[in-house]
Design a protein around this motif. Structure first.
Motif, PDB file in Angstrom:
ATOM      1  N   ALA A 198      66.658 -13.088  45.763  1.00 18.83           N
ATOM      2  CA  ALA A 198      66.841 -13.334  47.181  1.00 18.83           C
ATOM      3  C   ALA A 198      65.489 -13.883  47.798  1.00 18.83           C
ATOM      4  N   ALA A 199      64.172 -13.485  47.273  1.00 18.62           N
ATOM      5  CA  ALA A 199      63.135 -13.939  47.722  1.00 18.62           C
ATOM      6  C   ALA A 199      62.979 -15.590  47.221  1.00 18.62           C
ATOM      7  N   ALA A 200      63.374 -15.958  46.198  1.00 12.21           N
ATOM      8  CA  ALA A 200      63.180 -17.130  45.784  1.00 12.21           C
ATOM      9  C   ALA A 200      64.158 -18.117  46.532  1.00 12.21           C
ATOM     10  N   ARG A 201      65.482 -17.578  47.088  1.00 14.22           N
ATOM     11  CA  ARG A 201      66.155 -18.537  47.757  1.00 14.22           C
ATOM     12  C   ARG A 201      65.537 -18.605  49.177  1.00 14.22           C
ATOM     13  N   VAL A 202      65.095 -17.499  49.606  1.00 15.72           N
ATOM     14  CA  VAL A 202      64.319 -17.669  51.140  1.00 15.72           C
ATOM     15  C   VAL A 202      63.368 -18.555  50.993  1.00 15.72           C
ATOM     16  N   GLY A 203      62.534 -18.688  49.951  1.00 16.26           N
ATOM     17  CA  GLY A 203      61.568 -19.916  50.032  1.00 16.26           C
ATOM     18  C   GLY A 203      62.083 -21.030  49.851  1.00 16.26           C
ATOM     19  N   VAL A 204      62.986 -21.564  48.981  1.00 12.61           N
ATOM     20  CA  VAL A 204      63.793 -22.794  49.206  1.00 12.61           C
ATOM     21  C   VAL A 204      64.032 -23.008  50.695  1.00 12.61           C
ATOM     22  N   ALA A 205      64.692 -22.010  51.250  1.00  7.84           N
ATOM     23  CA  ALA A 205      65.268 -22.461  52.574  1.00  7.84           C
ATOM     24  C   ALA A 205      63.943 -22.577  53.720  1.00  7.84           C
ATOM     25  N   ALA A 206      63.005 -21.695  53.369  1.00 11.64           N
ATOM     26  CA  ALA A 206      61.467 -21.902  54.389  1.00 11.64           C
ATOM     27  C   ALA A 206      61.216 -23.468  54.215  1.00 11.64           C
ATOM     28  N   ASN A 207      61.070 -23.869  52.938  1.00  9.09           N
ATOM     29  CA  ASN A 207      60.754 -25.115  52.514  1.00  9.09           C
ATOM     30  C   ASN A 207      61.359 -26.355  53.242  1.00  9.09           C
ATOM     31  N   LEU A 208      62.699 -26.047  53.371  1.00  7.91           N
ATOM     32  CA  LEU A 208      63.589 -26.894  54.013  1.00  7.91           C
ATOM     33  C   LEU A 208      63.355 -26.800  55.531  1.00  7.91           C
ATOM     34  N   GLY A 209      62.867 -25.590  55.863  1.00  8.42           N
ATOM     35  CA  GLY A 209      62.751 -25.403  57.274  1.00  8.42           C
ATOM     36  C   GLY A 209      61.579 -26.132  57.835  1.00  8.42           C
ATOM     37  N   LEU A 210      60.419 -26.094  57.114  1.00 12.63           N
ATOM     38  CA  LEU A 210      59.379 -26.962  57.362  1.00 12.63           C
ATOM     39  C   LEU A 210      59.620 -28.476  57.316  1.00 12.63           C
ATOM     40  N   ALA A 211      60.302 -28.885  56.691  1.00  9.88           N
ATOM     41  CA  ALA A 211      60.812 -30.281  56.516  1.00  9.88           C
ATOM     42  C   ALA A 211      61.899 -30.230  58.113  1.00  9.88           C
ATOM     43  N   GLU A 212      62.622 -29.713  58.424  1.00 11.05           N
ATOM     44  CA  GLU A 212      63.229 -29.754  59.802  1.00 11.05           C
ATOM     45  C   GLU A 212      62.565 -29.799  60.922  1.00 11.05           C
ATOM     46  N   ALA A 213      61.517 -28.983  60.904  1.00 10.95           N
ATOM     47  CA  ALA A 213      60.523 -28.834  61.814  1.00 10.95           C
ATOM     48  C   ALA A 213      59.455 -30.175  62.003  1.00 10.95           C
ATOM     49  N   ARG A 214      59.076 -30.692  60.945  1.00  7.08           N
ATOM     50  CA  ARG A 214      58.642 -31.985  60.987  1.00  7.08           C
ATOM     51  C   ARG A 214      59.314 -33.197  61.610  1.00  7.08           C
ATOM     52  N   VAL A 215      60.685 -33.241  61.207  1.00 11.46           N
ATOM     53  CA  VAL A 215      61.615 -34.281  61.759  1.00 11.46           C
ATOM     54  C   VAL A 215      61.730 -33.872  63.211  1.00 11.46           C
ATOM     55  N   ALA A 216      61.837 -32.729  63.599  1.00  9.62           N
ATOM     56  CA  ALA A 216      62.194 -32.420  65.002  1.00  9.62           C
ATOM     57  C   ALA A 216      61.145 -32.862  65.896  1.00  9.62           C
ATOM     58  N   ASP A 217      59.765 -32.383  65.192  1.00  8.79           N
ATOM     59  CA  ASP A 217      58.670 -32.997  66.161  1.00  8.79           C
ATOM     60  C   ASP A 217      58.774 -34.492  66.111  1.00  8.79           C
ATOM     61  N   ALA A 218      59.060 -35.050  65.078  1.00  8.94           N
ATOM     62  CA  ALA A 218      59.084 -36.538  64.918  1.00  8.94           C
ATOM     63  C   ALA A 218      59.902 -37.201  66.037  1.00  8.94           C
ATOM     64  N   ALA A 219      61.053 -36.675  65.996  1.00  7.11           N
ATOM     65  CA  ALA A 219      61.998 -36.961  67.043  1.00  7.11           C
ATOM     66  C   ALA A 219      61.736 -36.880  68.566  1.00  7.11           C
ATOM     67  N   ALA A 220      60.966 -35.651  68.856  1.00 13.27           N
ATOM     68  CA  ALA A 220      60.360 -35.444  70.158  1.00 13.27           C
ATOM     69  C   ALA A 220      59.249 -36.316  70.460  1.00 13.27           C
ATOM     70  N   ARG A 221      58.549 -36.816  69.712  1.00 13.62           N
ATOM     71  CA  ARG A 221      57.498 -37.758  69.802  1.00 13.62           C
ATOM     72  C   ARG A 221      58.074 -39.100  70.234  1.00 13.62           C
ATOM     73  N   HIS A 222      59.133 -39.346  69.321  1.00  9.63           N
ATOM     74  CA  HIS A 222      59.850 -40.758  69.425  1.00  9.63           C
ATOM     75  C   HIS A 222      60.484 -40.647  70.892  1.00  9.63           C
ATOM     76  N   GLY A 223      61.145 -39.704  71.216  1.00  9.89           N
ATOM     77  CA  GLY A 223      61.694 -39.464  72.550  1.00  9.89           C
ATOM     78  C   GLY A 223      60.659 -39.845  73.665  1.00  9.89           C
ATOM     79  N   ALA A 224      59.541 -39.155  73.654  1.00  6.02           N
ATOM     80  CA  ALA A 224      58.698 -39.359  74.657  1.00  6.02           C
ATOM     81  C   ALA A 224      58.174 -40.769  74.705  1.00  6.02           C
ATOM     82  N   GLU A 225      57.700 -41.147  73.317  1.00  5.01           N
ATOM     83  CA  GLU A 225      57.079 -42.538  73.392  1.00  5.01           C
ATOM     84  C   GLU A 225      58.280 -43.767  73.851  1.00  5.01           C
ATOM     85  N   ALA A 226      59.281 -43.233  73.801  1.00  5.91           N
ATOM     86  CA  ALA A 226      60.507 -44.352  74.130  1.00  5.91           C
ATOM     87  C   ALA A 226      60.483 -44.325  75.722  1.00  5.91           C
ATOM     88  N   THR A 227      60.326 -43.247  76.201  1.00  9.94           N
ATOM     89  CA  THR A 227      60.245 -43.041  77.841  1.00  9.94           C
ATOM     90  C   THR A 227      59.323 -43.690  78.309  1.00  9.94           C
TER      91      THR A 227
END
Length: 331
Positions: free
Chosen positions: A254-283
């Motif tokens: 279970a702990a190892a699976r959570v670790g994989v999901a957490a790494n993916l979560g970090l990637a998701e957060a980076r993508v979300a941050d980038a998308a927010a920056r792009h939206g603000a810059e485009a505006t």
């Protein structure tokens, strides 16, 4: 006394030309009022289009990044869903297998083994999830499935454990079989490469179905599923031990699976941050572009009224000329 006149055809042509010019002016001023933008940016900027061109170029680049971040957000979200499914069936199977092992009831062990086989099939299907034409957990080989069919894997495991008479030996054989991805993983060894999501910024999912944490989860589920394939048939104590080992393996994973999901979560957060920056810059760039080509509403209204007045006057003159008789002309 001499008269300077023009012919009827020339006069008609001249009036048509003036009418067309005034109609075009009315249309241009109307568009400026409705859109709030000048119809001739070059004239409004006095020929200096460099700032406007720079803004347009940057906006087009941002649109490309926004498309990429949207695609990556969808992909990473789907991968998280698949991992959540894997985690859910693993946790459920772990509890059920440990309960069956503790009871020592042959019927419950059989039922739990059948459920573990179904859970294994669900896990394999989740890891073979596709988004559009891309398989999520197959690494760079996105065109094909990540894993072999569940029944194919279980058949291979049956062959690998045939003749073994103890739960410990079967567990060791299953773990050894899953240690090499060649038997069950159909994707590429290399994960999906880095994907640009902004200027100098990339995101790399980097998770395949051959990841050790995922392989261990599959091994635990497969170990329980072998109970439904007749492993240690007739040996109730041995089958209970096999169920216990499968349940414990899934719990420890279970702990190892959570670790994989957490790494993916970090990637998701980076993508979300980038998308927010792009939206603000485009505006911001959109507002800057609007400022460069914005039309003065009062000036546009004044110009529109003047053009309409001129057009109405031209219509009146044209109407009067069309009714002009020879007697009126000679007066």
């Amino acid at each position: 006394m001499s008269f300077r006149t023009i012919g009827d055809l020339a006069r008609t042509t001249m009036l048509q030309r003036h009418t067309a010019q005034l109609k075009a002016e009315v249309q241009r001023h109307t568009e400026a009022m409705v859109s709030g933008r000048v119809t001739d940016p070059a004239a409004a900027l006095r020929g200096d289009l460099a700032p406007l061109a720079a803004i347009e170029t940057t906006l087009r680049r941002i649109e490309g990044w926004k498309s990429t971040t949207a695609e990556m957000s969808l992909m990473l979200g789907a991968m998280q869903t698949s991992l959540s499914t894997l985690g859910s069936v693993s946790d459920t199977a772990s509890q059920a297998l440990l309960t069956a092992a503790g009871s020592g009831n042959p019927t419950l062990i059989d039922t739990t083994g059948a459920k573990a086989r179904q859970d294994f099939q669900i896990a394999v299907a989740a890891l073979n999830t596709r988004i559009g034409d891309r398989t999520l957990f197959a690494g760079a080989a996105t065109e094909g499935p990540a894993l072999a069919p569940a029944d194919t894997i279980l058949t291979a495991l049956e062959a690998a454990t045939a003749g073994l008479t103890s739960a410990a030996d079967i567990e060791a054989a299953v773990n050894q079989w899953f240690a090499s991805p060649a038997g069950y993983y159909l994707g590429a060894a290399a994960p999906l490469g880095p994907v640009p999501i902004g200027a100098g910024e990339v995101v790399e999912p980097g998770v395949t179905a051959a990841d050790p944490a995922i392989a261990q989860a599959l091994a635990g589920l497969a170990l329980g599923a072998l109970l439904d394939r007749g492993a240690l048939a007739g040996d109730t104590a041995g089958r209970a031990d096999l169920a216990r080992r499968a349940g414990e393996a899934l719990a420890e994973n279970a702990a190892a699976r959570v670790g994989v999901a957490a790494n993916l979560g970090l990637a998701e957060a980076r993508v979300a941050d980038a998308a927010a920056r792009h939206g603000a810059e485009a505006t911001a760039l959109g507002l800057a572009r609007a400022g460069l080509v914005a039309a003065d509403p009062y000036q546009a209204a004044s110009d529109l009224e003047a053009a309409q007045t001129q057009l109405e006057t031209l219509y009146s003159v044209t109407a009067r000329l069309s009714r002009l008789s020879l007697v009126d002309f000679l007066r």
